[in-house]
Design a protein around this motif. Structure first.
Motif, mmCIF file in Angstrom:
data_model
loop_
_atom_site.group_PDB
_atom_site.id
_atom_site.type_symbol
_atom_site.label_atom_id
_atom_site.label_comp_id
_atom_site.label_asym_id
_atom_site.label_seq_id
_atom_site.Cartn_x
_atom_site.Cartn_y
_atom_site.Cartn_z
ATOM 1 N N UNK A 11 0.793 -1.112 0.019
ATOM 2 C CA UNK A 11 -0.039 0.164 -0.059
ATOM 3 C C UNK A 11 1.071 1.158 0.186
ATOM 4 N N UNK A 12 0.610 2.234 -0.940
ATOM 5 C CA UNK A 12 1.323 3.632 -0.940
ATOM 6 C C UNK A 12 0.544 4.516 -0.243
ATOM 7 N N UNK A 54 8.140 9.100 5.061
ATOM 8 C CA UNK A 54 7.953 8.550 6.373
ATOM 9 C C UNK A 54 9.700 8.431 6.891
ATOM 10 N N UNK A 55 10.320 9.327 7.040
ATOM 11 C CA UNK A 55 11.571 9.202 7.341
ATOM 12 C C UNK A 55 12.227 10.044 8.632
ATOM 13 N N UNK A 84 13.207 -4.511 10.776
ATOM 14 C CA UNK A 84 13.233 -3.161 10.190
ATOM 15 C C UNK A 84 13.598 -2.100 11.019
ATOM 16 N N UNK A 85 13.722 -2.385 12.355
ATOM 17 C CA UNK A 85 13.912 -1.622 13.494
ATOM 18 C C UNK A 85 12.938 -0.602 13.722
ATOM 19 N N UNK A 114 7.461 0.234 1.276
ATOM 20 C CA UNK A 114 8.430 0.686 2.176
ATOM 21 C C UNK A 114 9.352 1.481 1.247
ATOM 22 N N UNK A 115 9.304 1.429 -0.356
ATOM 23 C CA UNK A 115 10.028 2.321 -1.067
ATOM 24 C C UNK A 115 9.811 3.774 -0.887
ATOM 25 N N UNK A 116 8.524 3.937 -0.262
ATOM 26 C CA UNK A 116 8.052 5.339 -0.063
ATOM 27 C C UNK A 116 8.672 6.121 1.207
ATOM 28 N N UNK A 117 9.162 5.011 2.292
ATOM 29 C CA UNK A 117 9.526 5.468 3.360
ATOM 30 C C UNK A 117 10.459 6.737 3.372
#
Length: 265
Positions: free
Chosen positions: A31-32, A78-79, A143-144, A71-74
């Motif tokens: 999901x994006x 979402x950083x 993934x922490x 996760x490619x959008x993080x």
């Protein structure tokens, strides 16, 4: 995919039954941000439609329900903690809330991976019917980062404390049979029968008294225990992982397809 070829949410209608399709097949329906937003909008729209009697949620194709968030959008969306709060408390929670509060009964039809955010969506549905290919888990400790409170609230009522902790601290992905044994699923059927069983269930629901079905959903929500409101300090702590070295290690390892070596700071 949507009509313009982009990841999105597709809605189909067959009489009193609507199907909501999570569509990002190139990434196992991950999901994006735009998909989370669209899911909330579509579920709110369907909830307001009195001519509906049941909503089926599924992934596009037959390979996956949804392999969590994209996760490619993080790195862009979402950083840091501020972005993380917006991502989880608005985008993700908004969609989960819309699924959970839909006035009509909802059925999750599950092929393949149903992990992370995908599992959370399924848990907010009233019934979860899985094919034998279903796979379940929330392996984010690799993934922490930690599960958001609002998303834990989607899983915990089904699993209870012991199973929720097993899901989160072990990070293992379960097969459908084990997920059913631990209370996550309504039933498991052979993949070849999944669509027939899921829509058979939806038709049985649609044949029932719609007002009664809506009341029953309302009554169950009313009697479900409600936790005390979270404090601001608790919410901030929920996103403290953004400041840790382990989060960067986990994200870097995922991008490089390597096993992370966490350092505990």
């Amino acid at each position: 995919m949507t009509s313009d070829g982009q990841p999105g949410i597709v809605v189909e209608r067959d009489g009193a039954i609507a199907t909501v399709i999570l569509s990002n097949p190139g990434k196992l329906n991950a999901l994006t941000v735009s998909m989370w937003q669209a899911l909330a909008q579509e579920m709110d729209r369907l909830s307001a439609d009195d001519s509906l009697r049941c909503v089926v949620l599924r992934g596009a194709g037959s390979e996956a329900f949804a392999a969590g968030a994209d996760i490619a959008e993080f790195a862009q969306a979402r950083d840091n903690a501020a972005q993380g709060m917006m991502y989880h408390r608005q985008h993700v929670h908004g969609a989960l809330k819309a699924v959970g509060e839909c006035r009509h009964p909802t059925v999750a039809m599950i092929h393949g991976p149903c992990v992370g955010g995908g599992l959370e969506i399924a848990c907010m549905c009233d019934l979860r019917i899985s094919g034998e290919s279903g796979r379940y888990g929330v392996p984010i400790n690799r993934l922490g980062f930690a599960i958001a409170y609002d998303e834990l609230a989607a899983v915990l009522p089904l699993t209870g404390r012991a199973v929720a902790l097993e899901i989160l601290v072990e990070g293992r992905v379960w097969e459908a049979k084990e997920a059913a044994e631990k209370g996550l699923l309504t039933r498991v059927v052979p993949d070849a029968r999944l669509e027939e069983e899921a829509y058979g269930c939806a038709h049985r629901i649609a044949e029932g008294a719609p007002l009664v079905n809506r009341w029953h959903k309302q009554f169950v929500r009313r009697l479900a225990p409600q936790p005390a409101p979270l404090t601001e300090a608790e919410i901030e702590e929920n996103f403290a992982y953004f400041a840790t070295e382990d989060y960067r290690i986990g994200m870097r390892a995922f991008a490089q397809k390597k096993k992370p070596k966490f350092v505990g700071r």
